[in-house]
Design an enzyme around this catalytic site. Structure first.
Site, mmCIF file in Angstrom:
data_model
loop_
_atom_site.group_PDB
_atom_site.id
_atom_site.type_symbol
_atom_site.label_atom_id
_atom_site.label_comp_id
_atom_site.label_asym_id
_atom_site.label_seq_id
_atom_site.Cartn_x
_atom_site.Cartn_y
_atom_site.Cartn_z
ATOM 1 N N SER A 54 0.694 -1.062 0.126
ATOM 2 C CA SER A 54 0.072 -0.013 0.054
ATOM 3 C C SER A 54 0.832 1.190 0.033
ATOM 4 C CB SER A 54 -1.096 -0.079 1.271
ATOM 5 O OG SER A 54 -0.184 -0.187 2.436
ATOM 6 N N CYS A 104 -6.962 -6.244 0.264
ATOM 7 C CA CYS A 104 -5.977 -6.030 0.867
ATOM 8 C C CYS A 104 -5.042 -4.678 0.793
ATOM 9 C CB CYS A 104 -4.855 -7.226 0.372
ATOM 10 S SG CYS A 104 -3.780 -7.770 1.631
ATOM 11 N N GLU A 127 -9.268 -13.010 -5.723
ATOM 12 C CA GLU A 127 -8.750 -13.241 -6.963
ATOM 13 C C GLU A 127 -7.945 -14.668 -6.995
ATOM 14 O OE1 GLU A 127 -7.893 -10.875 -5.021
ATOM 15 O OE2 GLU A 127 -5.703 -10.603 -5.365
ATOM 16 N N ILE A 180 -2.498 -12.730 2.576
ATOM 17 C CA ILE A 180 -1.443 -12.542 2.436
ATOM 18 C C ILE A 180 -0.734 -11.352 3.132
ATOM 19 C CG2 ILE A 180 0.574 -12.776 0.842
ATOM 20 C CD1 ILE A 180 -1.287 -13.669 -1.158
ATOM 21 N N ARG A 181 0.079 -11.475 4.266
ATOM 22 C CA ARG A 181 0.173 -10.473 4.933
ATOM 23 C C ARG A 181 -0.569 -9.321 5.157
ATOM 24 N NH1 ARG A 181 5.215 -8.892 6.240
ATOM 25 N NH2 ARG A 181 5.157 -7.050 5.207
ATOM 26 N N HIS A 237 -7.725 -12.181 -0.627
ATOM 27 C CA HIS A 237 -7.603 -12.005 -2.054
ATOM 28 C C HIS A 237 -8.691 -12.978 -2.577
ATOM 29 C CE1 HIS A 237 -3.723 -9.840 -2.253
ATOM 30 N NE2 HIS A 237 -3.626 -10.160 -0.709
HETATM 31 N N1 GLN Z 1 1.201 -5.796 3.604
HETATM 32 C C1 GLN Z 1 0.627 -5.215 2.657
HETATM 33 C C2 GLN Z 1 0.617 -3.592 2.845
HETATM 34 O O1 GLN Z 1 0.677 -3.382 3.973
HETATM 35 C C3 GLN Z 1 -0.538 -5.606 1.975
HETATM 36 C C4 GLN Z 1 -0.535 -7.219 1.646
HETATM 37 C C5 GLN Z 1 -1.356 -7.421 0.375
HETATM 38 O O2 GLN Z 1 -1.700 -6.814 -0.268
HETATM 39 N N2 GLN Z 1 -1.368 -8.601 0.090
HETATM 40 O O3 GLN Z 1 0.328 -2.853 1.962
#
Ligand code: GLN
Length: 183
Positions: A49, A79, A166, A127-128, A164
């Protein structure tokens, strides 16, 4: 139905495949010139981001994007895209977000859960991921919670998921977004 998919950084091709399977046209936004095409909605994909926000600023797309969303152009943020809509960036959605909320060990995981207006047993790949700590306006509807944390929400024409969709073979969330964009 034509959807602009931001393709500055991160996972955008998978979104295009989902939308195309549902019969929508897509185009990629990589620079300011791409933005001026007709569009019925926008996808803000996952990625990083902070990097995405900086690129939007550098390309002169930050303010046009913010304005279009404020004026009601439908947007689906996944995300990092969810984080972009929060007050630290575009600020169009009344949510408080916790970035990288699941820590290092649990950075990535998969589960299934219900999403209001969409269905039960929706596959969710994180994912994170961030989660939404709270929604700060009655206009913002919580659509899904996993382990007590908000992972999907909607405010008017803005839809966000911390996961996600997708990356799994289930089109229901994208179909829901297209139903918002069709109205
Ligand atoms: N950790 C990412 C962030 O803080 C987001 C992770 C993702 O989009 N899969 O921007």
């Amino acid at each position: 139905m034509r959807i602009a998919v931001f393709a500055l950084q991160g996972a955008f091709v998978e979104h295009e495949h989902m939308l195309q399977q549902l019969g929508a046209d897509t185009f990629q936004v990589r620079q300011a010139a791409d933005w001026n095409q007709h569009k019925d909605g926008i996808i803000l994909p996952g990625g990083e981001s902070t990097v995405q926000s900086k690129l939007l600023q550098e390309l002169g797309l930050f303010e046009p994007l913010r304005q279009a969303i404020s004026e009601g152009l439908p947007v689906f943020g996944t995300c990092a895209g969810l984080i972009l809509l929060s007050p630290s960036h575009l600020g169009t959605m009344d949510i408080e977000v916790r970035r990288n909320a699941y820590g290092r060990q649990l950075g990535s995981f998969h589960t299934n859960a219900s999403v209001s207006h969409v269905g039960t047993d929706i596959p969710m790949t994180f994912i994170r991921a961030p989660y939404i700590e709270k929604v700060t306006s009655p206009d913002c509807e919580v659509l899904s919670e996993v382990d007590g944390h908000i992972v999907a929400a909607r405010q008017g024409n803005q839809l966000v998921t911390a996961f996600h969709p997708e990356l799994d073979n289930d089109l229901r969330i994208h179909e829901f977004f297209l139903s918002i964009a069709r109205k």
